[in-house]
Design a protein around this motif. Structure first.
Motif, PDB file in Angstrom:
ATOM      1  N   GLU A   1     -36.385  43.024  77.643  1.00 42.98           N
ATOM      2  CA  GLU A   1     -37.125  44.131  78.226  1.00 42.98           C
ATOM      3  C   GLU A   1     -37.015  45.332  77.303  1.00 42.98           C
ATOM      4  O   GLU A   1     -35.982  45.542  76.659  1.00 42.98           O
ATOM      5  CB  GLU A   1     -36.570  44.493  79.612  1.00 42.98           C
ATOM      6  CG  GLU A   1     -36.701  43.393  80.637  1.00 42.98           C
ATOM      7  CD  GLU A   1     -36.123  43.782  81.991  1.00 42.98           C
ATOM      8  OE1 GLU A   1     -35.639  44.933  82.112  1.00 42.98           O
ATOM      9  OE2 GLU A   1     -36.148  42.953  82.917  1.00 42.98           O
ATOM     10  N   GLY A   2     -38.100  46.147  77.216  1.00 43.33           N
ATOM     11  CA  GLY A   2     -38.037  47.319  76.362  1.00 43.33           C
ATOM     12  C   GLY A   2     -39.391  47.954  76.172  1.00 43.33           C
ATOM     13  O   GLY A   2     -40.383  47.561  76.789  1.00 43.33           O
ATOM     14  N   ILE A   3     -39.418  48.930  75.303  1.00 44.09           N
ATOM     15  CA  ILE A   3     -40.652  49.674  75.046  1.00 44.09           C
ATOM     16  C   ILE A   3     -41.166  49.472  73.625  1.00 44.09           C
ATOM     17  O   ILE A   3     -42.259  49.940  73.302  1.00 44.09           O
ATOM     18  CB  ILE A   3     -40.453  51.185  75.315  1.00 44.09           C
ATOM     19  CG1 ILE A   3     -39.369  51.754  74.391  1.00 44.09           C
ATOM     20  CG2 ILE A   3     -40.107  51.432  76.778  1.00 44.09           C
ATOM     21  CD1 ILE A   3     -39.254  53.268  74.430  1.00 44.09           C
ATOM     22  N   LYS A   4     -40.388  48.753  72.766  1.00 47.14           N
ATOM     23  CA  LYS A   4     -40.865  48.543  71.399  1.00 47.14           C
ATOM     24  C   LYS A   4     -40.045  47.451  70.729  1.00 47.14           C
ATOM     25  O   LYS A   4     -38.935  47.121  71.158  1.00 47.14           O
ATOM     26  CB  LYS A   4     -40.778  49.832  70.573  1.00 47.14           C
ATOM     27  CG  LYS A   4     -39.368  50.366  70.398  1.00 47.14           C
ATOM     28  CD  LYS A   4     -39.375  51.663  69.596  1.00 47.14           C
ATOM     29  CE  LYS A   4     -37.964  52.218  69.450  1.00 47.14           C
ATOM     30  NZ  LYS A   4     -37.941  53.461  68.658  1.00 47.14           N
ATOM     31  N   GLN A   5     -40.636  46.914  69.664  1.00 43.79           N
ATOM     32  CA  GLN A   5     -39.931  45.939  68.839  1.00 43.79           C
ATOM     33  C   GLN A   5     -40.636  45.840  67.493  1.00 43.79           C
ATOM     34  O   GLN A   5     -41.860  45.969  67.415  1.00 43.79           O
ATOM     35  CB  GLN A   5     -39.896  44.557  69.503  1.00 43.79           C
ATOM     36  CG  GLN A   5     -39.003  43.555  68.750  1.00 43.79           C
ATOM     37  CD  GLN A   5     -39.056  42.166  69.357  1.00 43.79           C
ATOM     38  OE1 GLN A   5     -40.099  41.538  69.373  1.00 43.79           O
ATOM     39  NE2 GLN A   5     -37.910  41.696  69.850  1.00 43.79           N
ATOM     40  N   SER A   6     -39.865  45.628  66.431  1.00 45.12           N
ATOM     41  CA  SER A   6     -40.407  45.423  65.086  1.00 45.12           C
ATOM     42  C   SER A   6     -39.672  44.262  64.442  1.00 45.12           C
ATOM     43  O   SER A   6     -38.486  44.026  64.717  1.00 45.12           O
ATOM     44  CB  SER A   6     -40.254  46.674  64.217  1.00 45.12           C
ATOM     45  OG  SER A   6     -40.973  47.759  64.762  1.00 45.12           O
ATOM     46  N   GLY A   7     -40.375  43.533  63.568  1.00 44.62           N
ATOM     47  CA  GLY A   7     -39.706  42.428  62.906  1.00 44.62           C
ATOM     48  C   GLY A   7     -40.610  41.702  61.930  1.00 44.62           C
ATOM     49  O   GLY A   7     -41.738  42.106  61.667  1.00 44.62           O
ATOM     50  N   ALA A   8     -40.088  40.623  61.383  1.00 44.38           N
ATOM     51  CA  ALA A   8     -40.827  39.731  60.487  1.00 44.38           C
ATOM     52  C   ALA A   8     -40.689  38.325  61.034  1.00 44.38           C
ATOM     53  O   ALA A   8     -39.640  37.951  61.567  1.00 44.38           O
ATOM     54  CB  ALA A   8     -40.288  39.818  59.068  1.00 44.38           C
TER      55      ALA A   8
END
Length: 230
Positions: A172-179
């Motif tokens: 759960e959350g409001i954002k995510q970044s990755g490859a």
């Protein structure tokens, strides 16, 4: 004649030979002009040209030996990574995957209704990669429940266990970044469930390689609005 006089005469004779003969013949230097008259200057230029050519050929041969093109030829994706190796002459499996086209970049918004849930997938071959970021633009609370996962297409499903899918990230959350690099060909992407009160918008920014992407599923309060077959 005394010894000193002999030494002086010998030195003068040697100097004269140097100026008249050696300098014109060896270095093309002719301070007296006699070297040109006797043809020694042209002889010196010819010899210097041969010497320069010999040095150039030797340098080229040495460079060719040092940088043999066969030594620089890489065999792609056949080596295993060895962190103790002093030098790697082959590419390492998984560290590079060459593509025929430039990578794509795109930003798009996903609107999710109150009590809404959606699934947005990217259709990709195996060993393809993208980098991504998503964020909830207008969150007031916990944002979304997310599940980043993939599964094969219906054509390839027989090669996998019944109902097979692979989860990459969830929470759960409001954002995510990755490859991300696909472990198999198929549909890979995001499931979002709105856990806010009221509608929200998730903005997705992505760069990399994919065939196409589209919304595969949408439901509001448990009622299916959109469902696209894989």
């Amino acid at each position: 004649m005394t010894l000193l006089n002999k030494i002086i005469l010998t030195t003068l004779a040697a100097g004269a030979i140097l100026v008249v003969a050696i300098l014109p013949a060896e270095y093309g230097i002719d301070p007296t002009g006699l070297g040109s008259t006797l043809g020694l200057v042209e002889m010196g230029k010819a010899e210097m040209g041969k010497a320069e050519q010999s040095v150039s050929e030797h340098t080229q041969q040495e460079s060719a030996a040092r940088f043999n093109t066969q030594d620089l030829t890489l065999s792609f994706n056949i080596g295993d990574y060895d962190p103790t190796a002093e030098r790697i002459n082959e590419s390492v499996q998984g560290l590079i995957h060459l593509e025929d086209t430039p990578f794509k970049s795109e930003t798009f918004d996903i609107d999710i209704e109150d009590y809404g849930e959606i699934e947005h997938k990217f259709i990709m071959p195996a060993d393809s990669t993208f980098v991504y970021s998503w964020k909830v633009l207008n969150h007031k609370g916990e944002g979304v429940y997310y599940d980043f996962h993939g599964h094969p297409s219906s054509q390839d499903a027989m090669q996998y266990p019944d109902g097979f899918e692979m989860a990459y990230s969830r929470g759960e959350g409001i954002k995510q970044s990755g490859a991300f690099t696909t472990p198999f060909a198929g549909y890979h992407g995001f499931y979002f469930m709105n856990i806010e009160e009221g509608p929200i918008t998730v903005r997705v920014t992505i760069s990399g390689y994919w065939k196409e992407h589209k919304e595969m599923f949408r439901a509001i309060d448990g009622k299916v609005i959109t469902k696209v077959p894989f």
